[in-house]
Design an enzyme around this catalytic site. Structure first.
Site, short mmCIF file in Angstrom:
data_model
loop_
_atom_site.label_atom_id
_atom_site.label_comp_id
_atom_site.label_asym_id
_atom_site.label_seq_id
_atom_site.Cartn_x
_atom_site.Cartn_y
_atom_site.Cartn_z
N SER A 31 0.85 -1.20 0.00
CA SER A 31 0.00 0.00 0.00
C SER A 31 0.88 1.23 0.00
O SER A 31 2.07 1.17 0.27
CB SER A 31 -0.89 0.01 1.24
OG SER A 31 -0.17 0.44 2.38
N ASP A 32 0.29 2.38 -0.31
CA ASP A 32 0.99 3.62 -0.02
C ASP A 32 0.79 3.93 1.47
O ASP A 32 0.06 3.22 2.18
CB ASP A 32 0.49 4.76 -0.92
CG ASP A 32 1.55 5.86 -1.08
OD1 ASP A 32 2.50 5.92 -0.28
OD2 ASP A 32 1.43 6.66 -2.02
N TYR A 33 1.43 4.97 1.92
CA TYR A 33 1.46 5.34 3.34
C TYR A 33 0.04 5.46 3.93
O TYR A 33 -0.69 6.39 3.59
CB TYR A 33 2.19 6.69 3.47
CG TYR A 33 2.82 6.96 4.81
CD1 TYR A 33 4.20 6.84 4.98
CD2 TYR A 33 2.06 7.34 5.91
CE1 TYR A 33 4.80 7.10 6.20
CE2 TYR A 33 2.64 7.58 7.13
CZ TYR A 33 4.02 7.47 7.28
OH TYR A 33 4.61 7.73 8.49
N THR A 34 -0.33 4.51 4.74
CA THR A 34 -1.67 4.44 5.38
C THR A 34 -2.82 4.46 4.38
O THR A 34 -3.94 4.81 4.74
CB THR A 34 -1.89 5.55 6.44
OG1 THR A 34 -1.86 6.84 5.79
CG2 THR A 34 -0.84 5.52 7.54
#
Lengths: 743, 743
Positions: free
Chosen positions: A268-271
Site C-alpha cells: 500500500s501507499d502510506y496508510t
C-alpha cells in the site's frame, strides 16, 4: 530477473516449508510494514513499539532506518529474536538519487536519455544498498497532464510511450536483472494507478476516466515496469473507477496479475489502507479485508492488517488462503533478494565511505543535470555566454542551497548541493566579473512561505524591502554586459501535497524580471521549477529562456556548464507548458474533435477559446540547441506494412549550426481511421543522437504492426489495418511526414 | 404522451401501409433534415436545392423557416408535390422562449421553480407553434462542472438531480403530454451525451469519463427526459467512451433504447454525422453507415444519409431493415404529431398576432427573470434600495439592448428587450434621480470584440478613452447616495463556441469597479453573465452583489423589481462559482479523498492547494434573500428505512427578517459507506416555499430507498443498506443533519 537458489521450484519448496511452521499471527506479521519515525513522514502517523513488534514476528518490512549499523541492529531483532527469524525488508524512498541527488524525475525525463536514466538508478541502488536499503519505492511512473498537480515533478511527464521507456530504464537500473547482487535493490513501481490524474490537479483527489483511457494513456508505464520484472507494485491513494486503488480487486488482481502476469507483491501507499475509511469504504476491519481480498499484500504503517485480519478470518470475512497468498508473495520477495541466504548481506560498514557520494557519482550527477536543461528561447544566439566580461547574476535561486536538490529527496542532503553562484565561480571564476544580487524573494508572502518550509527553510524572506532588492539587482544589471536571472519555484512548491492553482511565477519575481527587462540589457531567464509553468510573459521579456528544473547536487555546476557552452543543451520537454492555467489539461496527444480549428486564427463554431489560442506555450518534445538541426529526406522502405514484417523509417538530420550537439529525433504516428477516437499523433520512437557541426546523420526507426496497436472499445489490443501517417522531427509539432498503410 | 388516432396499433397499421408504398430513396429521404439558410447557422454549411429535394421526397424535416405563411408554403411542396405527400417536420432552436425570451437556461435553473420553468416552456411552445414550428431542439440538459465551457449557460448547471427535475419540467412544458394539440410541440432532449464535460472546457472537445460517472452524474437528466416521454433525442458532437456520440451504438441503442426504453427518434446535431470524418471514423459513407447502424435516425444538414446510404445498402454495409427502422421512427413522430391528419395544423395566420409576445407572456418573462436573480452578498442590508434619492447607474450593461436576451435566442429579437436603464425608469422613474454613465466598455479589445460580434454588435467600443468613461462614472458616483454598477459579459461571451480560459471580468470593467469602490459610496455590483465567473475581487469591493445572468426580454424591468424590493430575490446557484480558474472542476458533490482536509486551514499531506482554499467562492445552492431564514428542528419520523416504506424528513423554517420571501429548502443525503466512492452529499430533494415575515413553515420531504439508489461498479442500480446522513438547509453547505439507516 534472476532468482536466488536454483529457481522457482527451490523457492516454492523453501517458502512452503517456512510457511508450514508459521502461525496465522506470524503470517499476518509479514504483511506489516513499519516506520520507526524520525525521518520525514508523508502521513500523520508513525509506527509504535517497533522493537517489540519485530521481536513478536509482527513486522515484514521497515523503512526510515539508514546506515549499515542501524539496519543491522534492526535486522538482528528479526533474525535473532523473533521465533522464526525471518529477515525484514528495508525500504526507502530513493526517488532521484540516494545521497548523490540527481535532477528531479521530470527533469531527468527531459534528457530523453535512457542510458543516463538507467545509470542514475544504478548509482542510486549502489549508494542505497551501501547504506542498508535494498527495497526502493521508485520509480513513480504516473502519467500526468496537469501541471497544477505538485507531484508531476516526480514522474516522467505526459506521454505513455516515453513514460514506459523510462519506467523500464529505472527498474533496470535499480534491479539490474539480478536482485541477488548486493548493489542492486528491489524496485517498486508506483502509484498504481492513475494518481497523476487527480481531479483539478489537487493532490489525493478523486480520479475519473474511462477504462479505454486507462489502458491507452495511463497504464502503459506501469505495465512496462511489470514487463521489466519490477519486484513490487505500490497502490495509489486515489480511487480508480469508483473504488480506491488499495481495495480495488479489478485493478490489483484482474489487471495487474491476471492480465499482466505480475508475480511480485503489492504494497500500500502510506496508510492508504486506513484512508479507505475516509473514502467511505467502511471501518478499519472492513477496509483491511477489502484490501487483502483485492490483492494488496503489505500494509504500510497503518496496521489495519496487523490489528484486524485475525478477527476477519474468524468472522469469515477473509480466508486463510487470502492471508497465505499475501504472505507467500512477501516471503518470495525476500527469497529473491537472497535474504534467507544472508539476512545481513546489505549491511557492510565499509561500503558507505566507498560507494556513497563519490566523485565519480557526482560527475554523473553533473552530466545528468546539464542534460536535463531545456533551452526554450535563444534570440540572436545570446547563449552560450562568453567566459569574459561582466555578468549580473540575479534572482532568489542563485544562492539558495536549500532549493537545489528538488522535491522528495529525503535521503539527500542540501549541504552537498552546489549553488548557482558557486557553479558560476567554479566554471568562470577567474575570467568573468560576476555581480550577484538576490533581486527578489521566491515569495513575499510569509503565510505561503510557512506552507513551503515544513521540511526546512526553502523560502527565506529577506529583511530588505522588495524595492531595495530590485534596486540592488538593477544596479548590478546596469554595470553588466548581460543579465542572468535565476527565478522559479522553491523545491517544496512542487512535490507531494504541493498543488497550485496558479502556476505562474510569484508576483515579486515577475516584477524583478520586468524591471530587468526594462534595463535593455541582454536578459537570460533561467526558470527553475518542478512543473511546467505559465511563463509566457517571461518568455516575451527574455532574450534567452532556459528551463532547468531542480537539478540535484550538481545544479550550479551543470547550469554554468550549459550557460557557458561547456555543454550544449539537448533537453526536450516531456510535459506541455500551457499558456495559462485555463488551458489545462493540455497535451500534445489530443484526440481530434469533429470541428477542429485550422491554425491559430479563431473561427466561430470550431473547437477553440475566445481568449487564448489552442496551442501551448511550449509543446511536448520541444527544446532548442545552441546549434540547429535540419530534417530532410523522410523515407519509408515500403508503403505497406503487414503483421509479420517491419517498416524502416529513415530521416537525415544535419547539424547546420556552429556547435556540436545532440538532438532527440522524435517519431510520431497518426492512425488516420480507427474504431475509436485516437490522438492526432502519438510518440512511437525517439533517438538521441550526437551530430558534430556540419555533419549529417541518417536516423533509422523500425515500426512493426505491434507499435501501432491500441486498446479497442472491448479492451482488446491490436492494430487496425488502414492508413497511417508518420511524422519525424525535433518536437511534437514535427512537420516532415510520410504515409503508409497496414494490411 | 397521447398519440393521435386510437393508439399504437393504429399507428403501426398506418405506418406499415405507408412504408409499403415507399421506395428505398423515399425512405432515406425521410431521414434527411435540411435548413434553407438565412438564419444563424451553427455550422459551416447549409442545405442546397431545398425546394427540389422536398419535391423529390428527399426531406423528412426542415428548420430555419418561420411564420405560418412560409412554413405552409414549404409544407405544401412536400404534401402536394412529392410523390407520397408525406408532411415534413418543422423544427427550431427555441431554447429559452420563442419571441418572449426568458432568462437563459442556467438562469432559469437558478429559480429552482419547476412550475415556472414548465410554464416558460409551455409559453415557448405556444408562441413557436403559432409561427409554424412544432419540433423544438430543447431542452439541453447537459450537466456541466466547467464554467470555462461557453454552453454551461444553456444547461441547468452541475447537479444531476436538479437537472433531471428541470429536464422533466421542460419536456412537460413543451409537450404537455399531448402532441396532438396545436399549441404543444415535440421536444428534443440534447445533447446525448456528456457534451457538458468537454475537456478543458473547450467547446466540442473530446470527453472522457468512467461509465460509473456517466450513469451516476451525467446521464440522469437525459433519462429523466426520456421517462417524461420526450419525442426526440439529439446526439452530441463529442465522443463518448472513445466513439463519437452520433455513431455510438452502445449509447444510442444499448443504453437509450434497450435500457431506457426510448421509443422516439434520434436526430444528429448540426452536421455531427459528417464531423465523424474529422474524429477519424472514416469517410462520409463510412460515418453515415456507422451512424445509422448505431441508432441515429435523422441526419441534420450534412446529407451523409441522403448521399451515401443507398450505396451502403448496395454494398451490404447497411441493411434495408436498418433504413426501415429509422424511417419508421421518423414517420411515427409525424403520426404522433397528427401531421397525417392535417399537415397544415400549425400554420394558422391568425395565431402569431394573438399568441406571440403577448402582454401576458411578457409578464411571465418579467416574473421569471426576477426569480432567476441570485443575491450573493448584501452587507448591512444595502438592498433593496429605497425608491428615493440619487442613484448612479453605471456600467457597460446598463444601456445595452443587444445584450439582454442571452445567448442562443435565435428566435428572439433584441429590439423587444428592456434595458436596465429603461427598467429603472419604468420602476422608479419619477421618484429617484438616476444618473447614468457607461463607465467602461465590456471589453476594450477590438480583436476580442470582433469574435463576440459575429451575430451583431454585442461589444461596442466607445470612442472615448477608458479614462474618460471611468471619470464620467466617478462624477456620477460622487453625486449619488448609492452606486449600482452593472457589469459582466456580453451575451456571446457565453454560449456555443464561446469558451474562455479566463472567466473573470474583463480588465476594463475590473478597473471601473475598483474606481467606484474607492469613492466610498455604497456599491451594488450587478454581475450579468451566462456562466459562473471568478468575481472574488468584486465580491470584496462591493457592499451588495447580485448575479443576474442575461435575463431575457424583461431583464431591465425585472432587475429594477429586485433592486427596489418589489421582488425579494430567491434564486440559488446551480453551478459553483470558483475562486479562480485553477480550481476547475469544482462542484459541491465531490467525492471524499482518503486525506480530507478539515476546514479552511492548509494542512500538509491533506488534499488541498498551496495557494487557495478548497472551498469555492459561492457554493451550489447558495443565494441570499432580503429576509433571513432560520432552520430548526430537523426531525425524521423513523430512524430505520426499509425497501418498502418511506421516511419523512421535516424541518421548521422561520422567516426572521423584515420581508416576506421565498426560500429554496434543500435536502442533501450522504451515504456513509458504500461499495464505491460516492459524493459527500447529494441533492435528493428541494422545495421552494413562500414564508411571510415572522412566520414559520414546516417543510416535509419524503425519502424512499429508491432515492438512495446509485449505479454500482457493475452498473446495476440499487440502494445499499447502511447508515445515511441527511442535511437540510438553504445551500449545499447545509449543516443541520440527522442520521438514519437503510435495512
Amino acid at each position: 530477473p534472476k532468482e536466488s537458489g536454483s529457481g522457482k521450484s527451490d523457492m516454492d519448496a523453501f517458502v512452503n516449508d517456512l510457511m508450514s511452521k508459521m502461525t496465522i499471527q506470524e503470517k499476518i506479521g509479514q504483511l506489516n510494514l513499519v516506520t520507526p519515525g524520525g525521518g520525514i513522514l508523508t502521513g500523520s502517523v508513525v509506527s509504535t513499539d517497533v522493537e517489540s513488534k519485530i521481536k513478536n514476528g509482527q513486522v515484514g518490512g521497515i523503512f526510515g532506518v539508514y546506515g549499515p549499523e542501524k539496519t543491522r541492529q534492526a535486522q538482528k531483532l528479526a533474525v535473532e529474536e523473533s521465533r522464526l527469524g525471518i529477515p525484514m525488508l528495508f525500504g526507502s524512498d530513493v526517488i532521484h538519487g540516494y545521497k548523490t541527488t540527481f535532477p528531479l524525475p521530470l527533469g531527468l525525463a527531459s534528457s530523453w536519455d535512457m542510458e543516463l536514466i538507467e545509470k542514475t538508478a544504478q548509482i542510486a541502488a549502489k549508494e542505497a544498498t551501501a547504506d542498508g536499503i535494498f527495497w526502493n519505492f521508485s520509480p513513480m511512473v504516473d502519467i500526468s497532464r496537469d501541471p497544477r498537480w505538485g507531484r508531476i515533478s516526480e514522474g516522467s511527464g505526459e506521454d505513455p510511450y516515453l513514460g514506459s521507456q523510462i519506467a523500464r530504464a529505472m527498474v533496470k537500473g535499480y534491479q539490474q536483472d539480478d536482485l541477488t547482487r548486493s548493489n542492486t535493490m528491489m524496485s517498486t513501481v508506483k502509484h498504481f494507478a492513475l494518481y497523476g490524474a487527480s481531479e483539478a490537479g489537487r493532490d489525493y483527489n478523486t480520479v475519473d476516466m474511462s477504462r479505454l483511457r486507462m489502458f491507452n494513456d495511463y497504464f502503459p508505464p506501469y505495465k512496462a515496469a511489470v514487463d521489466e520484472g519490477v519486484g513490487c507494485v505500490m497502490s495509489s491513494f486515489n480511487d480508480v473507477d469508483g473504488v480506491p486503488a488499495s481495495g480495488n480487486k479489478w485493478l490489483l488482481t484482474d489487471v495487474l496479475r491476471n492480465q499482466w502476469g505480475f508475480d511480485g507483491f503489492v504494497v500500500s501507499d502510506y496508510t492508504s489502507v486506513n484512508e479507505m475509511i475516509a473514502h467511505g469504504m467502511g471501518d478499519l476491519q472492513a477496509v483491511s479485508a477489502l484490501a487483502l481480498k483485492a490483492g494488496l499484500d503489505m500494509d504500510m504503517v497503518g496496521e489495519g492488517f496487523l490489528t484486524t485480519l485475525e478477527k476477519s478470518l474468524e468472522e469469515g470475512k477473509v480466508s486463510e488462503a487470502d492471508i497465505n497468498l499475501a504472505c507467500r508473495r512477501v516471503l518470495e520477495a525476500k527469497y529473491k533478494l537472497g535474504l534467507f541466504d544472508d539476512p545481513y548481506r546489505y549491511f557492510d560498514d565499509a561500503r558507505p565511505a566507498k560507494d556513497i557520494l563519490t566523485a565519480e557519482n557526482r560527475k554523473v550527477a553533473r552530466e545528468a543535470a546539464a542534460r536535463t536543461m531545456v533551452l526554450l528561447k535563444n534570440e540572436e544566439q545570446l547563449l552560450p555566454l562568453k567566459k569574459s566580461g561582466t555578468i549580473a547574476l540575479v534572482g532568489p535561486l542563485v544562492d539558495s542551497r536549500n532549493n537545489m536538490l528538488g522535491t522528495w529527496a529525503p535521503t539527500g542532503e542540501t549541504r552537498y548541493a552546489v549553488t548557482v553562484k558557486e557553479g558560476f565561480e567554479n566554471v568562470v571564476g577567474e575570467s568573468v566579473n560576476v555581480l550577484y544580487a538576490r533581486g527578489a524573494n521566491i515569495s513575499d508572502d510569509p503565510e505561503f512561505a510557512a506552507k513551503i518550509n515544513v521540511f526546512g527553510p526553502k523560502i527565506e524572506i529577506d529583511e530588505r524591502s522588495p524595492e531595495a532588492m530590485i534596486n540592488e539587482a538593477l544596479a548590478a544589471a546596469k554595470k553588466a554586459d548581460v543579465v542572468v536571472a535565476v527565478v522559479g519555484e522553491a523545491t517544496e512548491m512542487t512535490g507531494e501535497s504541493s498543488s497550485l492553482t496558479d502556476i505562474s511565477l510569484p508576483e515579486c519575481q515577475k516584477k524583478l524580471v520586468r524591471a530587468l527587462a526594462k534595463t535593455g540589457k541582454p536578459l537570460v531567464v533561467v526558470n527553475m521549477s518542478g512543473r511546467p509553468m505559465t511563463i509566457g510573459e517571461e518568455n516575451e521579456l527574455a532574450d534567452a529562456l532556459l528551463q532547468v528544473w531542480h537539478a540535484g547536487v550538481e545544479t550550479g555546476n551543470a547550469l554554468a556548464d550549459v550557460i557557458f557552452g561547456d555543454y550544449n543543451p539537448s533537453g526536450k520537454l516531456t510535459a506541455t507548458f500551457p499558456r495559462n492555467v485555463g488551458q489545462i489539461p493540455i497535451y500534445y496527444a489530443l484526440r481530434n474533435t469533429g470541428r477542429p480549428q485550422d491554425g491559430e486564427q479563431f473561427t466561430k463554431f470550431k473547437s477553440n477559446y475566445l481568449d487564448v489560442s489552442n496551442t501551448p506555450l511550449f509543446p511536448f518534445g520541444y527544446g532548442l540547441s545552441y546549434t540547429r538541426f535540419e530534417y530532410k529526406e523522410l523515407v519509408l522502405d515500403k508503403s505497406t506494412l503487414t503483421n509479420t514484417d517491419e517498416i524502416k523509417v529513415s530521416v537525415s538530420v544535419t547539424n547546420t549550426g556552429n556547435f556540436d550537439g545532440e538532438e532527440v529525433v522524435q517519431l510520431y504516428v497518426r492512425d488516420e481511421v480507427a474504431s475509436i477516437t485516437l490522438p492526432l499523433r502519438e510518440l512511437k520512437g525517439f533517438q538521441k543522437v550526437f551530430i558534430p557541426k556540419g555533419d549529417t546523420k541518417e536516423v533509422v526507426f523500425t515500426l512493426r504492426a505491434g507499435d501501432l496497436a491500441f486498446y479497442h472499445s472491448d479492451l482488446s489490443f491490436s492494430a487496425e489495418p488502414g492508413e497511417f501517417t508518420v511524422f519525424v522531427g525535433g518536437d511534437s509539432n514535427a512537420s516532415l511526414s510520410a504515409k503508409f498503410s497496414l494490411e
